[in-house]
Design a protein around this motif. Structure first.
Motif, mmCIF file in Angstrom:
data_model
loop_
_atom_site.group_PDB
_atom_site.id
_atom_site.type_symbol
_atom_site.label_atom_id
_atom_site.label_comp_id
_atom_site.label_asym_id
_atom_site.label_seq_id
_atom_site.Cartn_x
_atom_site.Cartn_y
_atom_site.Cartn_z
ATOM 1 N N ILE A 64 -1.826 4.944 -9.465
ATOM 2 C CA ILE A 64 -1.180 3.590 -8.718
ATOM 3 C C ILE A 64 -0.253 4.121 -7.425
ATOM 4 O O ILE A 64 -0.070 3.367 -6.537
ATOM 5 N N ALA A 65 0.632 4.936 -7.878
ATOM 6 C CA ALA A 65 1.660 5.835 -6.951
ATOM 7 C C ALA A 65 0.957 6.231 -5.755
ATOM 8 O O ALA A 65 1.181 5.807 -4.415
ATOM 9 N N GLU A 66 -0.195 6.987 -5.806
ATOM 10 C CA GLU A 66 -1.228 7.498 -4.845
ATOM 11 C C GLU A 66 -1.631 6.402 -4.005
ATOM 12 O O GLU A 66 -1.802 6.525 -2.694
ATOM 13 N N ASP A 67 -2.159 5.421 -4.753
ATOM 14 C CA ASP A 67 -2.942 4.198 -3.988
ATOM 15 C C ASP A 67 -1.808 3.439 -3.162
ATOM 16 O O ASP A 67 -2.065 3.159 -1.798
ATOM 17 N N LEU A 68 -0.533 3.348 -3.444
ATOM 18 C CA LEU A 68 0.375 2.510 -2.864
ATOM 19 C C LEU A 68 0.987 3.476 -1.570
ATOM 20 O O LEU A 68 0.965 2.963 -0.521
ATOM 21 N N ALA A 69 1.074 4.787 -1.825
ATOM 22 C CA ALA A 69 1.573 5.734 -0.944
ATOM 23 C C ALA A 69 0.585 5.738 0.436
ATOM 24 O O ALA A 69 1.031 5.783 1.354
ATOM 25 N N LYS A 70 -0.801 5.643 0.038
ATOM 26 C CA LYS A 70 -1.681 5.515 1.129
ATOM 27 C C LYS A 70 -1.764 4.134 1.670
ATOM 28 O O LYS A 70 -1.674 4.273 3.105
ATOM 29 N N ASN A 71 -1.806 3.267 1.072
ATOM 30 C CA ASN A 71 -1.964 1.884 1.750
ATOM 31 C C ASN A 71 -0.589 1.530 2.467
ATOM 32 O O ASN A 71 -0.539 0.812 3.398
ATOM 33 N N PHE A 72 0.797 2.030 2.002
ATOM 34 C CA PHE A 72 1.711 1.775 2.648
ATOM 35 C C PHE A 72 2.593 2.925 3.568
ATOM 36 O O PHE A 72 3.541 2.749 4.128
ATOM 37 N N SER A 73 1.538 4.096 3.657
ATOM 38 C CA SER A 73 2.072 5.062 4.468
ATOM 39 C C SER A 73 3.377 5.712 4.184
ATOM 40 O O SER A 73 4.503 5.583 5.027
ATOM 41 N N ALA A 74 3.839 5.795 2.793
ATOM 42 C CA ALA A 74 4.987 6.214 2.218
ATOM 43 C C ALA A 74 5.075 7.469 1.392
ATOM 44 O O ALA A 74 3.826 7.808 1.052
ATOM 45 N N PRO A 75 5.982 8.199 1.516
ATOM 46 C CA PRO A 75 5.784 9.565 0.679
ATOM 47 C C PRO A 75 5.553 9.156 -0.967
ATOM 48 O O PRO A 75 6.211 8.614 -1.427
ATOM 49 N N LYS A 76 4.607 9.859 -1.438
ATOM 50 C CA LYS A 76 4.344 9.570 -2.888
ATOM 51 C C LYS A 76 5.342 9.870 -3.755
ATOM 52 O O LYS A 76 5.505 9.147 -4.650
ATOM 53 N N ASP A 77 6.244 10.858 -3.694
ATOM 54 C CA ASP A 77 7.290 11.047 -4.593
ATOM 55 C C ASP A 77 8.177 10.053 -4.479
ATOM 56 O O ASP A 77 8.797 9.575 -5.765
ATOM 57 N N VAL A 78 8.524 9.327 -3.407
ATOM 58 C CA VAL A 78 9.405 8.638 -3.669
ATOM 59 C C VAL A 78 8.726 7.102 -4.328
ATOM 60 O O VAL A 78 9.197 6.601 -5.020
#
Lengths: 383, 96
Positions: B62-76
């Motif tokens: 889920i975090a991976e998907d969100l990071a990709k979709n919203f161009s945000a760093p995955k760890d955050v």
């Protein structure tokens, strides 16, 4: 009606003028196999013959959804006394209202629960009057009730319907508070409401047998706070305190006519379930008027909505939009006028009177109850 | 019976249980989670997280998907997802 938590408002961002109610409390009937002496129903109970019929309730549910309500609490009396409950739940489901059944759990076998579940029931709130059979059956005035409730809770869990256990607490059962919490965990409840009696209607009549001492209240609050830590992530504890010992009033119903709309068995539309105790108000009826018309413009809803009605010191108080002036029913019961400051507030000229009453009642000489029956209510009204 | 608190980790697979419903509240123009005698108003971030709690993807995915979709760093993102879902789990309106 078993819930004793008018102070529990939904978690929502504070806003300005409310355009729509969030929840509707449908008191489908005043019939109930239990006779709890703190029942929040009015002392004058409606007869079965006065109840709204199925078609009228279905219409009310549709109108509530149109008006913006998101949840419906199906209550009573005992709502499962109504044979058409399945139809009402199905309608709520159809129009997108989240359905909550508030029940004593003594009339419903597995088959009936299955059919309520199939209709789309979202949640069950089950009352217990104490943590063990003797106290539970004595306080509720229903022999064998405790065992039936345990079996009902098992059936609810077996269907995967989320279960809340509601425990109304007072002087005669507060000693069992810890075992009440244990019972809730044992029953796999996700939530428990520990609700101190709120003193209107039947509870007001029985207050000398119910009022806890200040020491009992303090002990109860300690137990709840400790349990919240210990049971974090296991059991959510909602705690409603008795405001007789408070410094500031509760935000009753999240503000008069701001979030809730209550329909009585006979169709009276009320800002809260105790509002009929304010005998200076008159209430419009559904379906004679639409819910929207009543919500937006009935005298009873407008009377104490918002802050314009407030006397000083409420009007200039920085908490006026936090507690919305507290509870109108309490102001009426104690001071004789619902226009007055809620005496639970330390700033009320009647605060000392309220505390003196609590102190006196908490040392009541008798633990005898006047049980909630239609006959007793008629006699009280006639008196 | 012993019940234990659920701890949300990267491998948890979150889902909304029966009795918890995600709904758009058109009168108030907001997304809400309807739960037992509660209503939770969701902001955009919470909505995107809750929408993905279907009992399929785990928290890491889920975090991976969100990071990709919203161009945000995955760890955050991962930290935010865990914090929100731990809170919902503690409120007993999420299974994992």
């Amino acid at each position: 009606m078993t819930s004793q938590s008018p102070a529990t408002a939904p978690d929502i961002k504070p806003g300005t003028a409310p355009a729509f109610p969030l929840a509707i409390l449908a008191e489908l009937t005043h019939r109930c196999p239990l006779q709890c002496p703190y029942c929040s129903n009015p002392v004058a109970l409606e007869a079965a013959s006065a109840e709204l019929d199925t078609q009228t309730w279905l219409k009310a549910i549709e109108e509530a959804a149109d008006l913006g309500a998101l949840q419906i609490h199906l209550s009573g009396g005992e709502p499962t006394s109504r044979k058409d409950l399945e139809l009402l739940i199905a309608k709520a489901n159809e129009v997108g209202l989240y359905s909550n059944l508030i029940t004593a759990g003594v009339l419903v076998g597995e088959d009936r629960l299955n059919s309520l579940s199939d209709a789309g029931l979202d949640h069950v709130q089950l009352s217990f009057q104490d943590s063990e059979a003797a106290g539970c059956d004595r306080i509720g005035g229903f022999k064998g009730g405790f065992e039936k409730k345990l079996a009902f809770a098992d059936s609810v869990n077996a269907l995967g319907i989320p279960l809340t256990v509601n425990m109304v607490v007072h002087r005669q059962n507060l000693g069992n508070l810890e075992s009440m919490l244990e019972l809730a965990v044992k029953l796999s409840a996700r939530r428990v409401e520990i609700a101190h009696v709120q003193y209107y209607g039947w509870a007001y009549v029985n207050r000398a047998a119910l009022m806890p001492t200040r020491e009992q209240l303090e002990r109860a609050t300690e137990i709840v706070e400790a349990a919240r830590e210990d049971l974090k992530g296991i059991l959510v504890i909602d705690y409603v305190v008795p405001d007789y010992y408070a410094q500031r009033p509760k935000s009753c119903m999240g503000g008069w006519g701001q979030q809730f709309l209550n329909i009585s068995p006979a169709g009276k539309v009320l800002p809260c379930h105790a509002a009929e105790s304010i005998t200076s108000l008159s209430f419009d009826r559904f379906p004679e008027k639409s819910l929207r018309e009543i919500w937006e413009s009935s005298e009873a809803f407008l009377k104490y909505r918002g802050t314009d009605w407030m006397p000083e010191p409420c009007r200039g108080c920085e908490r006026r939009e936090i507690d919305w002036g507290g509870c109108r029913c309490q102001a009426f019961a104690i001071t004789g006028s619902a226009d007055n400051v809620d005496p639970a507030c330390v700033l009320s000229p009647d605060h000392a009177l309220l505390q003196a009453l609590a102190e006196e009642d908490s040392h009541g000489q008798s633990d005898d109850f006047l049980y909630r029956t239609r006959r007793a209510g008629l006699e009280l009204e006639g008196a | 019976m012993t019940v234990e608190r659920i701890e949300i980790t990267e491998t948890s697979v979150p889902a909304l249980p029966r009795g918890v419903k995600l709904r758009f509240d058109k009168q108030r123009d907001q997304w809400v989670l309807l739960a037992p005698e509660r209503l939770f108003v969701l902001d955009n971030i919470a909505l995107e997280i809750v929408k993905r709690c279907k009992g399929e993807a785990n928290i890491d995915a889920i975090a991976e998907d969100l990071a990709k979709n919203f161009s945000a760093p995955k760890d955050v993102v991962l930290k935010d997802v865990i914090a929100l879902l731990q809170d919902l789990s503690d409120k007993r309106i999420l299974t994992a």
